[in-house]
Scaffold this motif. Structure first.
Motif, PDB file in Angstrom:
ATOM      1  N   TYR A   1       0.832  -1.210   0.000  1.00 17.32           N
ATOM      2  CA  TYR A   1       0.000   0.000   0.000  1.00 17.32           C
ATOM      3  C   TYR A   1       0.865   1.258   0.000  1.00 17.32           C
ATOM      4  O   TYR A   1       0.528   2.275  -0.624  1.00 17.32           O
TER       5      TYR A   1
ATOM      6  N   HIS B   1      -5.866   1.372   9.124  1.00 13.69           N
ATOM      7  CA  HIS B   1      -6.392   0.642   7.973  1.00 13.69           C
ATOM      8  C   HIS B   1      -6.189   1.443   6.688  1.00 13.69           C
ATOM      9  O   HIS B   1      -6.094   2.675   6.729  1.00 13.69           O
TER      10      HIS B   1
ATOM     11  N   GLN C   1     -14.953   0.746  -1.695  1.00  8.91           N
ATOM     12  CA  GLN C   1     -13.667   0.088  -1.471  1.00  8.91           C
ATOM     13  C   GLN C   1     -12.535   0.655  -2.321  1.00  8.91           C
ATOM     14  O   GLN C   1     -11.488   0.024  -2.443  1.00  8.91           O
TER      15      GLN C   1
ATOM     16  N   THR D   1      -9.475   3.221  -2.969  1.00  8.05           N
ATOM     17  CA  THR D   1      -8.546   4.086  -2.257  1.00  8.05           C
ATOM     18  C   THR D   1      -8.471   5.430  -2.976  1.00  8.05           C
ATOM     19  O   THR D   1      -8.957   5.565  -4.109  1.00  8.05           O
TER      20      THR D   1
ATOM     21  N   ALA E   1      -8.532  -3.030   5.286  1.00  7.11           N
ATOM     22  CA  ALA E   1      -9.209  -1.771   4.970  1.00  7.11           C
ATOM     23  C   ALA E   1     -10.430  -1.507   5.834  1.00  7.11           C
ATOM     24  O   ALA E   1     -11.214  -0.614   5.531  1.00  7.11           O
TER      25      ALA E   1
END
Length: 299
Positions: A237, A249, A256, A258, A270
């Motif tokens: 990430y 998270h 969902q 990002t 997440a």
């Protein structure tokens, strides 16, 4: 260079759920999985309709067989090492030096619990030392129960556990770090508060019998709850520039996605809810939204 429509990093419940949605939409998908699901220590999974009481690995194995029945889905057993944004999409390097490219990414990488260095803790974790009243609490209803917790989480967790048993002791493992108002609420419910540090957990093959405190006293318990800290299981990430929330998270919206274009995240990496049902639900949403995004780009 191997190219896919979507690469999913993490092949447990959330990742496989996303892969099924995408496979059914005829997307070429690669699922990369290191084989270390967070719930691998627990013997049974609960509160997931149609699979209540099943062995976690059995659920995942069945899911993998069903997902891989879709001819456009492939599976890579190994670890994703790094990720970067290239001119034609995202590049993922896996152990062994091989790289894969995809238009979209789904991070279903999970989290890693940071267990305290207390003898007996790791041996009991997921068995009789548990984290979630919804996932495991029914099996320990009415039992003599300890809760290893301190700070802001204390009242929330104590209220959930107290709904399942009226024999509860809070183990703050040091000076209590919550308000007098919270202390009074706990005491009013008949909940004991123990501030001595826990030096060991007495257990046999994961079955807890009690704890030993720094002053030498032993307290008997049949079950313990704990809320250890955690970290992201993978640093992918960070390679991609994704943000973390205050709780640690990966930051996502209601679909969902990002803040990084084309990168989605699902499961417990997440979100705060750590259950198979939640992982499957968010994975399904992520898979559908990834396909929707590609359709909108191509139609």
């Amino acid at each position: 260079m191997n190219r896919f429509d979507v690469i999913i990093i993490g092949g447990s419940y959330a990742g496989l759920s996303a892969a099924m949605a995408l496979g059914r939409s005829l997307r070429n998908v690669l699922v990369i999985d290191s084989g270390l699901p967070c719930n691998r220590f627990t013997p049974h999974s609960h509160n997931f309709i149609t699979h209540d009481g099943a062995v976690p690995k059995d659920i995942a194995d069945k899911a993998r067989l069903q997902v891989l029945a879709y001819p456009t889905v492939e599976f890579f057993s190994g670890r994703a090492i790094s990720a970067c944004n290239g001119a034609d999409g995202y590049q993922i390097q896996v152990e062994g030096g091989v790289s894969y490219m995809a238009r979209k990414l789904v991070l279903a990488t999970g989290v890693r619990d940071l267990l305290p260095d207390i003898p007996g803790f790791a041996e009991s974790w997921g068995k009789t030392l548990i984290h979630c009243p919804y996932c495991h609490g029914y099996e320990f209803r009415g039992k003599k129960t300890g809760i290893m917790v301190n700070g802001e989480k204390t009242l929330h967790l104590a209220s959930l556990v107290n709904n399942l048993t009226d024999n509860v002791t809070i183990l703050t493992n040091g000076n209590a770090d919550f308000s007098e108002e919270h202390r009074a609420k706990l005491v009013s419910r008949g909940i004991s508060i123990e501030q001595e540090k826990v030096v060991s957990i007495e257990q046999v093959n994961g079955d807890i019998h009690g704890v030993t405190l720094t002053d030498g006293r032993s307290l008997e318990f049949e079950a313990l709850y704990a809320a250890p800290s955690f970290e992201q299981h993978s640093g992918i990430y960070n390679d991609l520039g994704c943000e973390l929330t205050e709780s640690g998270h990966i930051k996502v919206d209601q679909f969902q996605q990002t803040p990084v274009s084309g990168v989605f995240a699902c499961g417990d990496c997440a979100g705060m809810l750590r259950s198979v049902a939640y992982a499957v639900a968010t994975g399904n949403i992520a898979g559908a939204m990834v396909n929707h995004q590609m359709v909108q780009e191509d139609f």
